[in-house]
Write a protein that holds these residues in place. Sequence first.
Motif, PDB file in Angstrom:
ATOM      1  N   ILE A  92       0.841  -1.206   0.000  1.00  0.00           N
ATOM      2  CA  ILE A  92       0.000   0.000   0.000  1.00  0.00           C
ATOM      3  C   ILE A  92       0.869   1.246   0.000  1.00  0.00           C
ATOM      4  O   ILE A  92       0.632   2.200  -0.759  1.00  0.00           O
ATOM      5  N   TYR A 142      -5.821  -3.363   3.293  1.00  0.00           N
ATOM      6  CA  TYR A 142      -5.485  -4.216   2.145  1.00  0.00           C
ATOM      7  C   TYR A 142      -6.718  -4.599   1.331  1.00  0.00           C
ATOM      8  O   TYR A 142      -6.618  -4.786   0.111  1.00  0.00           O
ATOM      9  N   VAL A 190      -4.986   4.701  -5.641  1.00  0.00           N
ATOM     10  CA  VAL A 190      -4.619   4.348  -4.267  1.00  0.00           C
ATOM     11  C   VAL A 190      -4.288   5.607  -3.481  1.00  0.00           C
ATOM     12  O   VAL A 190      -4.712   5.781  -2.333  1.00  0.00           O
ATOM     13  N   PHE A 232      -7.371  -1.766  -0.960  1.00  0.00           N
ATOM     14  CA  PHE A 232      -6.265  -1.744  -1.919  1.00  0.00           C
ATOM     15  C   PHE A 232      -6.512  -2.730  -3.066  1.00  0.00           C
ATOM     16  O   PHE A 232      -6.405  -2.382  -4.241  1.00  0.00           O
ATOM     17  N   GLU A 264      -5.853   2.708   3.069  1.00  0.00           N
ATOM     18  CA  GLU A 264      -5.040   2.305   4.217  1.00  0.00           C
ATOM     19  C   GLU A 264      -5.157   0.818   4.551  1.00  0.00           C
ATOM     20  O   GLU A 264      -4.324   0.280   5.272  1.00  0.00           O
TER      21      GLU A 264
END
Length: 378
Positions: free
Chosen positions: A210, A275, A267, A278, A273
Amino acid sequence: MMRTGVAELPLHTGHVPHWLALRMKRLAEIVLKILIEEYGTKGALERISDPIWFQAFNNLIGMDWDSSGSTTVTTGILKEVLNKLDLGIRVAGGKGGKSRKTPDELRMIAKEFDIDPEEYIRKSRLVAKVDSVALQAGYQLYHHTFFVDKEGNWAVVQQGMNEREKLARRYHWFNADELVDPHKGIAGVKRDFALNTVDKDSKEIQKTLIDLAQEGKKVVRDLETIKAMTKGYIVFYKPRDVDVVKVVRRYESLGKIELNIRALEFVKEMAVEDYESFLLIKGLGPGTLRGLALVAELIYDVKPSWRDPVTHPIDPFKFAYAVGGKDRIPFRVEKGTYDDLIEFLSRLSETGNREILKRVKRITENWRFPEEEKVPTF
């Protein structure tokens, strides 16, 4: 050569004859009714998400014991039967184009069960993204089936194919609530390695990916530096005492390494923040994740796991002796025998007498089939 005792799910062509499909559906109806009466809808979903139970059910209804059709045919039958009967479980998705209808079907199911459709649509998308992006072993998803009950419990059975090796791999999920070892099980051939960013010790690599994605052009330059090293160019930076070419080849064995700049911009713009968010970024594909993970490993010394999480080299072959197999292994399916089994189980279901089934289980649970009768189907 197929290993004895293991269903390797080779890719098969062909179809199930109409007369057999009708009987499969009828037997599936009876088994599911008994299953839900005994264990409830949650218990049924737990079993569907168990690779061994699922394969045993597939064998019981007469499908090939070792083929990729174990997934596509069996989930298709489960979907048709559960969506027809009022048993408290509904099913969305399927093979190919049917998988893309999953969100619309989940909205219809959510309305019937009075649950939040967007929550389950997100879960469906996330599960697909995990098994195509976060976990990479050379398999391309082509089948996704989402099960949900009236209480909000859910399960997913999805399958990927490796066309080069002509093998399939089946992924099972049940009520997963975090992206750390999230699978209930994975059935297939275990590989020497797989890029695994959802392993039990993957919190650090998830955070690093990230962070790297938010660096934009800097991570692009880092990747170009690594590519220059593999071509023998002298660069101002050399990672620790690492065989760069060997590391890069491992990543490249899974496909191209390329960064989707627009996805990285998303992103950063969305201040991602966690996963889950993401992975759900539009345009974040396997090539981009490989690129970010490669930079994380060589530049920042944060390594992903390479453990292949396959859990089940499955072998419930004995259940194929119930009615036989579509491809005549261990023997051809006899219509009369199949009909007798359906009639027998129908009577048990109607009377609610389960003691006979329990006695049969005690008699057969230690029975072993002749190993020479277990041969690959084609």
